[in-house]
Design an enzyme around this catalytic site. Structure first.
Site, mmCIF file in Angstrom:
data_model
loop_
_atom_site.group_PDB
_atom_site.id
_atom_site.type_symbol
_atom_site.label_atom_id
_atom_site.label_comp_id
_atom_site.label_asym_id
_atom_site.label_seq_id
_atom_site.Cartn_x
_atom_site.Cartn_y
_atom_site.Cartn_z
ATOM 1 N N LYS A 176 57.549 41.685 45.607
ATOM 2 C CA LYS A 176 57.469 40.226 45.519
ATOM 3 C C LYS A 176 56.189 39.864 44.760
ATOM 4 O O LYS A 176 55.099 39.906 45.314
ATOM 5 C CB LYS A 176 57.459 39.621 46.936
ATOM 6 C CG LYS A 176 57.702 38.111 46.961
ATOM 7 C CD LYS A 176 56.412 37.363 46.721
ATOM 8 C CE LYS A 176 56.626 35.858 46.640
ATOM 9 N NZ LYS A 176 55.398 35.182 46.161
ATOM 10 N N GLU A 179 53.852 33.893 42.945
ATOM 11 C CA GLU A 179 54.557 32.832 42.229
ATOM 12 C C GLU A 179 53.667 32.132 41.215
ATOM 13 O O GLU A 179 54.149 31.484 40.284
ATOM 14 C CB GLU A 179 55.140 31.814 43.217
ATOM 15 C CG GLU A 179 54.126 31.079 44.062
ATOM 16 C CD GLU A 179 53.729 31.844 45.316
ATOM 17 O OE1 GLU A 179 53.101 31.226 46.198
ATOM 18 O OE2 GLU A 179 54.024 33.051 45.416
ATOM 19 N N GLU A 251 45.315 45.319 52.038
ATOM 20 C CA GLU A 251 44.042 45.155 51.338
ATOM 21 C C GLU A 251 43.762 43.667 51.308
ATOM 22 O O GLU A 251 44.482 42.904 50.670
ATOM 23 C CB GLU A 251 44.113 45.751 49.926
ATOM 24 C CG GLU A 251 42.754 45.868 49.266
ATOM 25 C CD GLU A 251 42.395 44.638 48.462
ATOM 26 O OE1 GLU A 251 41.625 43.790 48.998
ATOM 27 O OE2 GLU A 251 42.872 44.496 47.339
ATOM 28 N N LEU A 252 42.715 43.241 52.020
ATOM 29 C CA LEU A 252 42.571 41.825 52.354
ATOM 30 C C LEU A 252 41.293 41.181 51.838
ATOM 31 O O LEU A 252 40.886 40.142 52.323
ATOM 32 C CB LEU A 252 42.656 41.669 53.881
ATOM 33 C CG LEU A 252 43.914 42.256 54.523
ATOM 34 C CD1 LEU A 252 43.872 42.083 56.032
ATOM 35 C CD2 LEU A 252 45.172 41.636 53.946
ATOM 36 N N CYS A 285 38.687 41.005 44.269
ATOM 37 C CA CYS A 285 38.394 41.324 45.670
ATOM 38 C C CYS A 285 37.164 42.204 45.811
ATOM 39 O O CYS A 285 36.459 42.144 46.820
ATOM 40 C CB CYS A 285 39.598 41.959 46.351
ATOM 41 S SG CYS A 285 40.161 43.475 45.548
ATOM 42 N N GLU A 384 34.928 34.571 52.034
ATOM 43 C CA GLU A 384 35.035 35.119 50.688
ATOM 44 C C GLU A 384 35.204 33.984 49.677
ATOM 45 O O GLU A 384 36.193 33.259 49.714
ATOM 46 C CB GLU A 384 36.238 36.058 50.607
ATOM 47 C CG GLU A 384 36.394 36.728 49.262
ATOM 48 C CD GLU A 384 37.629 37.615 49.201
ATOM 49 O OE1 GLU A 384 37.635 38.549 48.379
ATOM 50 O OE2 GLU A 384 38.588 37.370 49.970
#
Length: 485
Positions: A176, A179, A251-252, A285, A384
């Site tokens: 996915k 978008e 992975e955040l 990131c 962040e």
């Protein structure tokens, strides 16, 4: 204005519109024009993707590793053959300068090259039996169909980071893309599919993130979930995955500390740091964010860093000479601006930048920003920022630097600059991150694990470790005669 493109879903080897014809518009963040539409996948589309993955999983798992390897290597060639096409789509929808987009496409191809080799190195092992009449073998087998969710900041490379190991391991995958910036990712998927993968092994579905994640992860077909995204979304997907006990890797994000010791070439480190900080408008990131600088060199570092930031050229990433493009979306711009405003309202000083340039440039632009004298209560020190801001903070002792570096719930990438080997060794052991660059910002590579601690996620991507998350061990214990007859 560019001609409006119409993208499609890839389901069971066929590129097609959504079953109900619904679409989502895609914006160019540099001028706010609508440049493409992508299908809004519905229930019927997702069911078809799941059914195809379920149908092909056994055949794909049994496909010889050398065959899978050759397909991945072909995918890498196709991606590089279409590098310019994919890069231009990436810049148009994500905003980054074209030279950065070309580099991203190349790193995506590198993922397929690396995992083409790893596909042939999925080793089990033989374990000594507990008695003469027992033989024990441990095999590595594909975990099963994968649902993968990728973000908008590196929509090509981060998709490749999931596609390549899953396919190498023998797992069908439903991807996915984000978008906000789907077209370059879909163009890469087309290049991969065109290299000869069987129908159903790869699917790409676009649309509403909540709807797609809910439907895919709640299905018993999906045995592995992989996300690169926010902590909020990571928690949601982890809850969904728990319903069927699907494996998950996350992975955040991070809040990268940089410790700059007093023995470095200040101008050199400051200039390198500033150029790295504003890559992809800071929407990275592993971006260095909190620069912890020895007090004795702090003022010079601030001056050198800010000089580079002031000299950067903002504009449409497709224009030659542009250093920094727009932020990817209005929401991203506005959330980032609120963090900077919170910090300055509490007393932080903007050495340069500190204001939106959206009105002046006609897109989601924000000035490269350098903040100093940041109060401890400022949100930007804990949340962040994910944008073009550098937080410059002096320290008095290295113990103070380590304490500040670790004063966050994130722990993805950190950096250290020193010419003292002893300092480098001790600091590398004490900074709480999954990756540490010593005198280098190049911590992301296909050949070594990419991982974090704390709220930065679970599991690892890249390297040998990356494919392990798409495999599970099977123990086979065989009883045999103890004597030849």
């Amino acid at each position: 204005m560019s001609a409006l493109r119409t993208e499609h879903l890839l389901i069971d080897g066929e590129w097609r519109a959504a079953a109900d014809g619904a679409v989502i518009e895609v914006e160019n963040p540099a001028d706010l024009s609508i440049v493409a539409t992508v299908p809004r996948a519905g229930e019927a589309d997702l069911e078809a993707a799941l059914a195809a993955a379920e149908r092909v999983q056994d055949d794909w798992a049994r496909t010889p590793a050398w065959t899978r390897s050759e397909l991945l290597r072909g995918a890498a060639r196709n991606i590089m053959d279409r590098q310019e096409e994919i890069a231009r789509l990436l810049t148009q929808e994500q905003g980054k300068p074209l030279h950065e987009s070309r580099a991203e496409v190349a790193t995506a191809a590198e993922q397929f090259e690396w995992y083409a080799d790893e596909a042939r190195r999925i080793y089990g092992r033989v374990v000594d039996g507990t008695t003469d009449g027992v033989r024990i073998e441990v095999r590595k087998e594909p975990i099963g169909p994968v649902a993968a969710f990728t973000p908008w900041n590196f929509p090509v490379m981060l998709a490749a980071r999931k596609l390549a190991p899953a396919l190498a391991a023998g797992c069908p995958i439903i991807l996915k893309p984000a978008e906000e910036s789907p077209s370059a990712c879909l163009a890469m998927v087309r290049a991969i599919q065109d290299s000869g993968f069987p129908a159903g092994v790869i699917a790409a579905v676009t649309g509403d993130p909540a709807q797609i994640s809910e439907r895919l992860i709640s299905s018993k077909v999906i045995r592995k979930v992989s996300l690169t995204g926010s902590v909020r979304v990571g928690r949601q997907l982890m809850q969904l995955a728990s319903q069927n006990l699907a494996a998950i890797s996350l992975e955040l994000g991070g809040h990268g500390p940089v410790i700059v010791c007093d023995d470095v070439d200040v101008a050199q480190v400051a200039q390198l740091s500033a150029r790295t900080k504003f890559r992809n408008a800071g929407q990275v990131c592993i971006s260095p964010t909190r620069f912890l600088v020895a007090r004795s060199i702090y003022e010079q570092f601030v001056e050198e860093f800010a000089a580079v930031a002031r000299d950067l050229t903002l504009g449409d990433g497709s224009t030659d000479g542009v250093d920094v493009g727009p932020m990817c979306s209005r929401r991203r711009h506005d959330d980032f601006a609120a963090l900077v405003e919170d910090a300055t309202s509490r007393g932080a000083i903007a050495v340069t930048g500190g204001q939106s340039l959206a009105e002046a440039h006609g897109g989601h632009f924000y000035a490269p920003t350098v903040l100093r004298d940041i109060p401890a209560e400022a949100r930007i020190l804990q949340e962040e920022p994910f944008g073009p801001v550098a937080l410059l903070i002096p320290y008095d002792t290295l113990d103070d630097a380590v304490r500040i570096a670790n004063d966050t719930e994130y722990g993805l990438a950190g950096y250290l600059f020193t010419n003292d080997l002893g300092r480098a060794q001790l600091l590398s052991e004490r900074v709480r991150v999954g990756m540490l660059g010593v005198n280098s910002y190049l911590v992301s590579t296909a050949v070594a694990p990419f991982s974090g601690v704390g709220l930065s996620g679970l599991g690892a991507e890249n390297g040998t470790e990356g494919i392990e998350h798409y495999l599970h061990p099977k123990t086979v214990v065989t009883g045999i005669p103890t004597e030849l007859s």
